[in-house]
Design an enzyme around this catalytic site. Structure first.
Site, short mmCIF file in Angstrom:
data_model
loop_
_atom_site.label_atom_id
_atom_site.label_comp_id
_atom_site.label_asym_id
_atom_site.label_seq_id
_atom_site.Cartn_x
_atom_site.Cartn_y
_atom_site.Cartn_z
N GLN A 98 86.29 49.33 36.49
CA GLN A 98 87.01 48.10 36.16
C GLN A 98 87.71 48.33 34.82
OE1 GLN A 98 86.52 45.19 38.58
NE2 GLN A 98 86.10 47.15 39.56
N GLY A 139 86.18 35.71 39.07
CA GLY A 139 86.18 37.12 39.46
C GLY A 139 87.29 37.94 38.81
N HIS A 140 87.25 39.23 39.07
CA HIS A 140 88.22 40.13 38.44
C HIS A 140 89.64 39.90 38.97
CE1 HIS A 140 87.09 43.44 41.63
NE2 HIS A 140 87.64 42.39 42.17
N ASN A 141 90.60 40.09 38.06
CA ASN A 141 92.04 39.96 38.35
C ASN A 141 92.50 38.53 38.60
OD1 ASN A 141 91.78 42.77 38.38
ND2 ASN A 141 91.95 42.92 40.58
#
Length: 232
Positions: A98, A139-141
């Protein structure tokens, strides 16, 4: 004012009139603006930048993040931990690196024990003036626009985008890679599985437009009443 028990790397830059409480750990090359308060036992990892007039709550953990001015993080917030990304290999699951950051714009408040994952490649972004309640998972992004409201225990999956002034009710869940356009509202405990257009109101699981949901509930009530009458 710096507590004697605080551990601050010599390369960190601390602005004027900051208060750093007991047990705080500040890593290498961290930059903290003027008039910030870093409460007890917060951990700020290498390279994090924090703007002026921020209040960082006790036992927060911040890494891979750029934080604008006048941001408030309540106790226990975790910012910048790795996103939930992995690939299936013959030998089992392999974590995907990540590599992105979390960017928190000005005047954001994030409630106690909420978690915001850093991006896998692009950054996770929290827009100016947004309010996030306790126990929220981002969450990511994920990209969240300006002046959004995310209520307690809501979860937003990776790569979903929220426009400006979006409201998400408590315990709502939003699937990944969706677009929730500006001004949309998601009712509490809804499960969102498709895009929502601007200013629309959705409710239910899977979520549908509010008026459609209310019609479905009314129809179910009529069917239940009819069935009960037939049984009698």
């Amino acid at each position: 004012l710096r507590a004697p028990s605080a551990v601050i790397d010599s390369s960190a830059v601390i602005g004027a009139d900051c208060v750093i409480e007991d047990g705080v750990v500040i890593g290498a090359y961290v930059k903290i603006g003027d008039r910030c308060r870093i409460q007890a036992h917060a951990v700020i990892r290498q390279g994090v930048e924090i703007g002026d007039d921020c209040d960082i709550g006790s036992q927060t953990y911040i890494t891979h993040a750029l934080i604008g001015p006048r941001v408030r993080l309540y106790p226990g917030v975790k910012v910048g931990r790795p996103g939930f990304g992995f690939a299936m290999e013959p030998s089992g699951y392999t974590s995907v690196p990540q590599l992105g950051r979390v960017i928190i714009e000005s005047d954001v408040e994030i409630g106690a024990n909420s978690t915001i994952d850093r991006g896998a490649g692009p950054d996770t972004v929290i827009g100016m003036g947004t309010r996030i309640d306790n126990l929220v998972q981002i969450g990511h992004n994920v990209k969240i626009g300006k002046y959004c409201v995310i209520v307690a225990q809501a979860g937003i999956s990776g790569s979903t985008q929220l426009g400006d002034y979006v409201m998400v009710g408590g315990q709502a869940g939003i699937a990944g890679h969706l677009k929730i356009e500006s001004g949309a509202r998601v009712a509490a405990q809804s499960g969102v599985m498709r895009d929502i257009p601007a200013k629309a109101e959705h409710m239910g699981t899977p979520s549908v437009p509010l008026r459609q949901y209310m019609k479905q509930i009314a129809l179910l009530a009529k069917l239940a009443t009819k069935k009960r009458s037939e049984d009698e």
